[in-house]
Design an enzyme around this catalytic site. Sequence first.
Site, PDB file in Angstrom:
ATOM      1  N   ASP A  49      -0.883  -7.417   1.189  1.00 56.95           N
ATOM      2  CA  ASP A  49       0.039  -6.249   1.178  1.00 56.95           C
ATOM      3  C   ASP A  49       1.359  -6.132   1.524  1.00 56.95           C
ATOM      4  O   ASP A  49       1.958  -6.181   2.682  1.00 56.95           O
ATOM      5  CB  ASP A  49      -0.745  -5.448   2.395  1.00 56.95           C
ATOM      6  CG  ASP A  49      -0.410  -4.020   2.505  1.00 56.95           C
ATOM      7  OD1 ASP A  49       0.237  -3.448   1.565  1.00 56.95           O
ATOM      8  OD2 ASP A  49      -0.616  -3.199   3.559  1.00 56.95           O
ATOM      9  N   SER A  71       3.999   2.027   8.320  1.00 57.55           N
ATOM     10  CA  SER A  71       3.735   0.936   7.303  1.00 57.55           C
ATOM     11  C   SER A  71       4.892   0.403   6.833  1.00 57.55           C
ATOM     12  O   SER A  71       6.092   1.187   6.261  1.00 57.55           O
ATOM     13  CB  SER A  71       2.685   1.385   6.293  1.00 57.55           C
ATOM     14  OG  SER A  71       1.290   1.889   6.796  1.00 57.55           O
ATOM     15  N   HIS A  87       0.747  -0.975   0.061  1.00 56.57           N
ATOM     16  CA  HIS A  87       0.257   0.004   0.012  1.00 56.57           C
ATOM     17  C   HIS A  87       0.918   1.238  -0.021  1.00 56.57           C
ATOM     18  O   HIS A  87       0.474   2.380  -0.378  1.00 56.57           O
ATOM     19  CB  HIS A  87      -1.032  -0.037   1.058  1.00 56.57           C
ATOM     20  CG  HIS A  87      -0.507   0.318   2.470  1.00 56.57           C
ATOM     21  ND1 HIS A  87      -0.081  -0.626   3.395  1.00 56.57           N
ATOM     22  CD2 HIS A  87      -0.226   1.369   3.052  1.00 56.57           C
ATOM     23  CE1 HIS A  87       0.222  -0.068   4.648  1.00 56.57           C
ATOM     24  NE2 HIS A  87       0.061   1.453   4.263  1.00 56.57           N
TER      25      HIS A  87
HETATM   26  N1  ARG Z   1      -1.467   2.452   7.248  1.00 62.49           N
HETATM   27  C1  ARG Z   1      -0.458   3.040   8.109  1.00 62.49           C
HETATM   28  C2  ARG Z   1       0.634   3.701   7.387  1.00 62.49           C
HETATM   29  O1  ARG Z   1       0.394   3.831   6.291  1.00 62.49           O
HETATM   30  C3  ARG Z   1      -0.124   1.906   9.247  1.00 62.49           C
HETATM   31  C4  ARG Z   1      -0.935   1.586  10.042  1.00 62.49           C
HETATM   32  C5  ARG Z   1      -0.895   0.654  11.112  1.00 62.49           C
HETATM   33  N2  ARG Z   1      -1.866   0.965  12.190  1.00 62.49           N
HETATM   34  C6  ARG Z   1      -2.056   0.445  13.250  1.00 62.49           C
HETATM   35  N3  ARG Z   1      -2.899   0.664  14.005  1.00 62.49           N
HETATM   36  N4  ARG Z   1      -1.185  -0.776  13.425  1.00 62.49           N
HETATM   37  O2  ARG Z   1       1.763   3.899   7.699  1.00 62.49           O
END
Ligand code: ARG
Length: 783
Positions: free
Chosen positions: A634, A730, A586
Amino acid sequence: MDKENSDASSKPADLKVSIVCVISIQVVSVPGRLPGRRLPRKPIGKARPKKQSTKRAPFWNFQNKIILFTVFLFILAVIAWTLLWLYISKTESKDAFYFVGMFRITDVEFLPEHRQKESREFLSVARTVQQVVNLVYTTSAFSKFYKQAVVADVSSNNKGGLLVHFWIVFVMPHAKGSIFCEDCVAAILKDSIQTSIINRTSVGSLQGLAVDLDSVVLNDKGCSQYFYADHSSLRYPLEVSATSGQLMCHFKLVAIVGYLIRLTIESVQLEADSCVTDSLTIYDALLPIRSMVLYRLCEPTRALMSFVSTNNLMLVTLKSPYIRRLSGIRAYFEVIPEQKCENTVLVREITSFEGKISSPYYPSYYPPKCKCTWKFQTPLSTLGIALKFHNYAITKKGAKGCEHGWWEINEHMYCGSYMDHQTIFRVPSPLVHIQLRCSSRFSDKPLLVEYGSYNISQLTIKPACDVTHFWQPGPLVCDGFQDCENGQDEHNCTQSIPCTNKTFKCDNDICFKKQNARCDGIVDCPDGSDEDSCSCSRTSSSLHRIVGGADSQEGAWPWQVSLHFVGSAYCGASVISREWLLSAAHCFHGNRLSDPTPWTAHLGMYVQGNAKFVSPVRRIVVHEYYNSQTFDYDIALLQLSIAWPETLKQLIQPICIPPAGQKVHSGEKCWVTGWGQRHEAGNKGSPVLQQAEVELIDQTLCVSTYGIITSRMLCAGVISGKRDACKGDSGGPLSCRRKSDGKWILTGIVSWGHGCGRPNFPGVYTRVSKFVPWIHKYVPSLL
Ligand code: ARG
């Protein structure tokens, strides 16, 4: 290279324009011979003729008749020849030769307006360059064949000035094509630049334009061709390859009106760098219009794949400007009729799969604008329709659009997505109306769906693992992969049974059902032989872990990477080898983010911005089944442009990839690390690398929290919620230390979660053990 081209051009007529003109020439002869009489002589001397004293012979005499008739015949012949000549020159097949080129104008400063095709700045440069190129070629030996020059783009470049990209088109009769000297076209342009030896620079004057001679690139290497295909039963070959130099090919394919073009690719050789330099692009038009791209290939392939145009035109461009080993394409194209995609099917009462439906032009990739409708009817109201999707699944459509197919089934909307196994979807109705709309911008992978009837009343007895109405059939029992969310498919697998080729055999000859028992992190054999010598070669040098602390210790997580997009920290990643990193798909979703050029990888870093080693990213490989709606699959691999040096091995170390199908145990403690936000409400990342200890959470519990948690995901957190990953983390690692040998294993990749650190909402991670073969496909050196 030249040999290849000459081979290509010497291909039979099937390759080239094939308008065959049959011309019959009639020779007209005058009946009989002219009489041997002499014509009266014209008087010489005086202008005034002497008066005829004798009586005038009648004008309509035989002699004059003959003369008039001859003159008449002569005029007729001239007219016939002229018409014939006009006809021949009109219908004669012609080849168009397209050259793509560029050069740098050194004395004009680049302005952002130059990017806009409608701007005054762009138009003025385009007009000047077109005039100059016109002048060069209309005064050259090729003036007869020169058609036009078109400026396609004006861009900035590192050396300053403007980089002008243009096309030059030559048209010549098919028969004369062989005498066309392609190298001469480039030579004519270069020779027209007058440089001065005195000032010793490569900048010279091209009809008054200051052009850098060294920047001139003009090439088609004989592979820019126009093919006209008029036989629907023929395969027209399309082949070109080179082992050095460069390839810039444009194949324009045109079929008879009313038909479509199917291009079948047998193999493509390219440097794999996410299309930064090398690419094969198929357009649904004759010009490289970005919105008309049907498909783009950035990697070499030997897999047979085919694409269908939505019209009678197609352009195939092959770009490989710095050939190191081998670049080229082996393909062919055909003319095919348009296909209707609708059907009404009466399903029999056999409660099993009995037929197939498919996307249009199956097994070709389906074109972007397709629409199919199918109607199914079962003979009994107690029978519904079961659909078995091959490597594909449909789920209820959410607020977002569908990327890989939009399905309407009995007035309910679903989105399709690709995956690595079959799924079954049941419609509890004897009458089913299905509509598929191809919603992707490009051509998409072909779809195959089996259909059959099933007993609607059986729906109450759901298969044990049919949580979301579809499951993975086939050899899922005891294969080491937990497919059912409740793990039922992997229960009772290690009871000793008679040995067959479907069982796992321990060193002491005991056999059991579990197929992937080798190196899955669980001792199954009484003698432990299934887990012998499974260790990977890397260990962390760090022994100083601070439990419960927020700031990590410098050097404690030597595989942690910070990925910067256009200079700012954006995502995390983990080092898995000297040139490869593992991250989340992502992070690279969308046009700009999927281009490796703006990305840099920062390794051996503790405080943001102070990395021990920084490398540009050469290539991004996003998992082909990544689903941006559900975050399934992902995972992405990144290849560094520069491998990190051996001398930094104290500060940079790879983390171990888990064994394929490794099971994890809920309650196990692992660590999540990153420079992401420290609070959900925050808006900036942490300057110092953070670490948090989290617990692996039972899959069933996580499913009950979030709903769709696929077997490619795992959850980790703490019940209080306090410790978690957040925005900016992420792609970073969830690292678990293996008790048996103390090695650090990359169990998860930070993927998503509901907010950050909320009680009862754990973080969701990509389950790396599900991707071991996929990782090895790109990074074989890990084996
Ligand atoms: N999608 C998020 C990013 O782009 C990471 C999210 C992780 N969230 C969590 N509550 N563990 O960095």
